[in-house]
Design a protein around this motif. Structure first.
Motif, PDB file in Angstrom:
ATOM      1  N   GLN A 157       4.630   0.972   1.840  1.00  0.00           N
ATOM      2  CA  GLN A 157       3.207   1.205   1.604  1.00  0.00           C
ATOM      3  C   GLN A 157       2.989   2.701   1.470  1.00  0.00           C
ATOM      4  O   GLN A 157       3.105   3.446   2.452  1.00  0.00           O
TER       5      GLN A 157
ATOM      6  N   TYR B 214       8.347  -0.731   5.978  1.00  0.00           N
ATOM      7  CA  TYR B 214       8.336  -1.790   6.979  1.00  0.00           C
ATOM      8  C   TYR B 214       9.583  -2.663   6.839  1.00  0.00           C
ATOM      9  O   TYR B 214       9.948  -3.070   5.719  1.00  0.00           O
TER      10      TYR B 214
ATOM     11  N   VAL C  17       9.552  -3.664   2.929  1.00  0.00           N
ATOM     12  CA  VAL C  17       8.307  -3.575   2.183  1.00  0.00           C
ATOM     13  C   VAL C  17       7.730  -2.196   2.468  1.00  0.00           C
ATOM     14  O   VAL C  17       7.732  -1.758   3.616  1.00  0.00           O
TER      15      VAL C  17
ATOM     16  N   TRP D 282       6.789  -8.270  11.322  1.00  0.00           N
ATOM     17  CA  TRP D 282       6.888  -6.938  10.725  1.00  0.00           C
ATOM     18  C   TRP D 282       7.101  -5.901  11.826  1.00  0.00           C
ATOM     19  O   TRP D 282       6.565  -6.028  12.922  1.00  0.00           O
ATOM     20  N   GLY D 283       7.863  -4.865  11.506  1.00  0.00           N
ATOM     21  CA  GLY D 283       7.921  -3.722  12.393  1.00  0.00           C
ATOM     22  C   GLY D 283       6.680  -2.868  12.221  1.00  0.00           C
ATOM     23  O   GLY D 283       5.783  -3.207  11.435  1.00  0.00           O
ATOM     24  N   GLN D 284       6.638  -1.787  12.944  1.00  0.00           N
ATOM     25  CA  GLN D 284       5.497  -0.879  12.841  1.00  0.00           C
ATOM     26  C   GLN D 284       5.648   0.123  11.702  1.00  0.00           C
ATOM     27  O   GLN D 284       4.712   0.852  11.382  1.00  0.00           O
TER      28      GLN D 284
ATOM     29  N   TRP E 155       6.904  -4.792  -2.213  1.00  0.00           N
ATOM     30  CA  TRP E 155       8.207  -5.291  -1.793  1.00  0.00           C
ATOM     31  C   TRP E 155       9.282  -4.407  -2.407  1.00  0.00           C
ATOM     32  O   TRP E 155       9.227  -4.083  -3.602  1.00  0.00           O
TER      33      TRP E 155
ATOM     34  N   LYS F   3      -2.376   3.254   0.055  1.00  0.00           N
ATOM     35  CA  LYS F   3      -2.169   2.270  -1.023  1.00  0.00           C
ATOM     36  C   LYS F   3      -1.811   0.892  -0.470  1.00  0.00           C
ATOM     37  O   LYS F   3      -1.807   0.671   0.740  1.00  0.00           O
ATOM     38  N   GLY F   4      -1.504  -0.013  -1.387  1.00  0.00           N
ATOM     39  CA  GLY F   4      -1.163  -1.367  -1.001  1.00  0.00           C
ATOM     40  C   GLY F   4       0.314  -1.551  -0.697  1.00  0.00           C
ATOM     41  O   GLY F   4       1.077  -0.594  -0.610  1.00  0.00           O
ATOM     42  N   LEU F   5       0.697  -2.817  -0.546  1.00  0.00           N
ATOM     43  CA  LEU F   5       2.052  -3.176  -0.167  1.00  0.00           C
ATOM     44  C   LEU F   5       2.927  -3.363  -1.401  1.00  0.00           C
ATOM     45  O   LEU F   5       2.474  -3.906  -2.414  1.00  0.00           O
TER      46      LEU F   5
ATOM     47  N   ASN G 256      13.528 -16.124   2.491  1.00  0.00           N
ATOM     48  CA  ASN G 256      13.037 -14.741   2.401  1.00  0.00           C
ATOM     49  C   ASN G 256      11.854 -14.627   1.451  1.00  0.00           C
ATOM     50  O   ASN G 256      11.705 -13.630   0.748  1.00  0.00           O
ATOM     51  N   ASN G 257      11.001 -15.642   1.429  1.00  0.00           N
ATOM     52  CA  ASN G 257       9.884 -15.673   0.501  1.00  0.00           C
ATOM     53  C   ASN G 257       8.605 -15.072   1.050  1.00  0.00           C
ATOM     54  O   ASN G 257       7.883 -14.403   0.319  1.00  0.00           O
ATOM     55  N   TRP G 258       8.306 -15.362   2.303  1.00  0.00           N
ATOM     56  CA  TRP G 258       7.161 -14.720   2.936  1.00  0.00           C
ATOM     57  C   TRP G 258       7.605 -14.152   4.274  1.00  0.00           C
ATOM     58  O   TRP G 258       8.695 -14.445   4.739  1.00  0.00           O
ATOM     59  N   PHE G 259       6.728 -13.349   4.887  1.00  0.00           N
ATOM     60  CA  PHE G 259       7.190 -12.498   5.976  1.00  0.00           C
ATOM     61  C   PHE G 259       6.335 -12.711   7.211  1.00  0.00           C
ATOM     62  O   PHE G 259       5.147 -12.374   7.226  1.00  0.00           O
ATOM     63  N   ASP G 260       6.951 -13.265   8.247  1.00  0.00           N
ATOM     64  CA  ASP G 260       6.182 -13.665   9.418  1.00  0.00           C
ATOM     65  C   ASP G 260       6.301 -12.707  10.589  1.00  0.00           C
ATOM     66  O   ASP G 260       5.694 -12.943  11.634  1.00  0.00           O
TER      67      ASP G 260
END
Lengths: 108, 118
Positions: free
Chosen positions: B39, B95, B37, B109-111, B47, B43-45, B103-107
């Motif tokens: 950014q 990210y 993902v 994240w890296g930095q 995928w 701005k916003g995120l 793989n629908n939502w993301f629990d």
């Protein structure tokens, strides 16, 4: 693709107040397949909610989600200082995955 | 503790190529789909791409299809993003994220790793 529109763009509230954030989809989101994330400056997003209303592990119960179809809401019942951040909704009911543009929650 | 660490970001000229890596630890890597993902600054995120647990199923945003390739090496607990024909609008923080429920939502994240195309 499903376009998600979040409102308001910026919300200014004081600690202790209730916050209501909206996420509206350009078409119906299948099976309430909607997630919410919180992002603080300089940090990665953090998952808050999935399935529109299920809190992720470790998320405080002052956060709640609701909605279906095209209209979804994230509510923070009593704002804590650490809640001031940017919030994003994300749909995963239809490919491709899409995110809203975000709502910034500022301290008033 | 789940940990995702991205690397490979750089300043690159338009038309160039770059390979991002993500090293995963703290969980059983080959039980999860993974995604990238991005950014853009301020701005916003967005995928970018996703891959299932064994690499047999991949997906891409239209904006990167045909230019980016996602892959994984489960033996090395690593995720990759090969980025070719880079454009100025690919400039972003990328990210690596762990996907849940196909793989629908993301629990997790890296930095993030910064890619600047200029």
């Amino acid at each position: 693709e499903i376009v998600l529109t979040q409102s308001p763009g910026t919300l200014s509230l004081a600690p202790g107040e209730r916050a209501t954030l909206s996420c509206r989809a350009g078409q119906s989101v299948r099976n309430t397949y909607l997630a919410w994330y919180q992002q603080k400056p300089g940090q990665a997003p953090r998952l808050l909610m999935y399935g529109a209303s299920t809190r992720a592990t470790g998320i405080a119960d002052r956060f709640s989600g609701s909605g279906s179809g095209t209209d979804f809401t994230l509510t923070i019942s009593r704002l804590e200082p650490e809640d001031f951040a940017v919030y994003y909704c994300q749909q995963y009911g239809s490919a491709p995955i899409t995110f809203g543009q975000g709502t910034r929650l500022d301290i008033k | 503790e789940v940990n995702l660490v991205e690397s490979g970001g750089a300043v690159i000229r338009p038309g160039g190529s770059l390979r991002l890596s993500c090293a995963a630890s703290g969980f059983i890597f080959d039980l999860y789909g993974m995604s990238w993902v991005r950014q853009a600054p301020g701005k916003g995120l967005e995928w970018v791409s996703g891959i299932n647990w064994n690499g047999g199923n991949t997906a891409y945003a239209d904006s990167v299809k045909g230019r980016f390739t996602i892959s994984r090496d489960n033996a090395k607990n690593s995720l990759f993003l090969q980025m070719n024909s880079l454009r100025a609008d690919d400039t972003a923080l990328y990210y690596c994220s762990r996907g849940v429920d196909n793989n629908n939502w993301f629990d997790a994240w890296g930095q993030g790793v910064l890619v600047t195309v200029s």
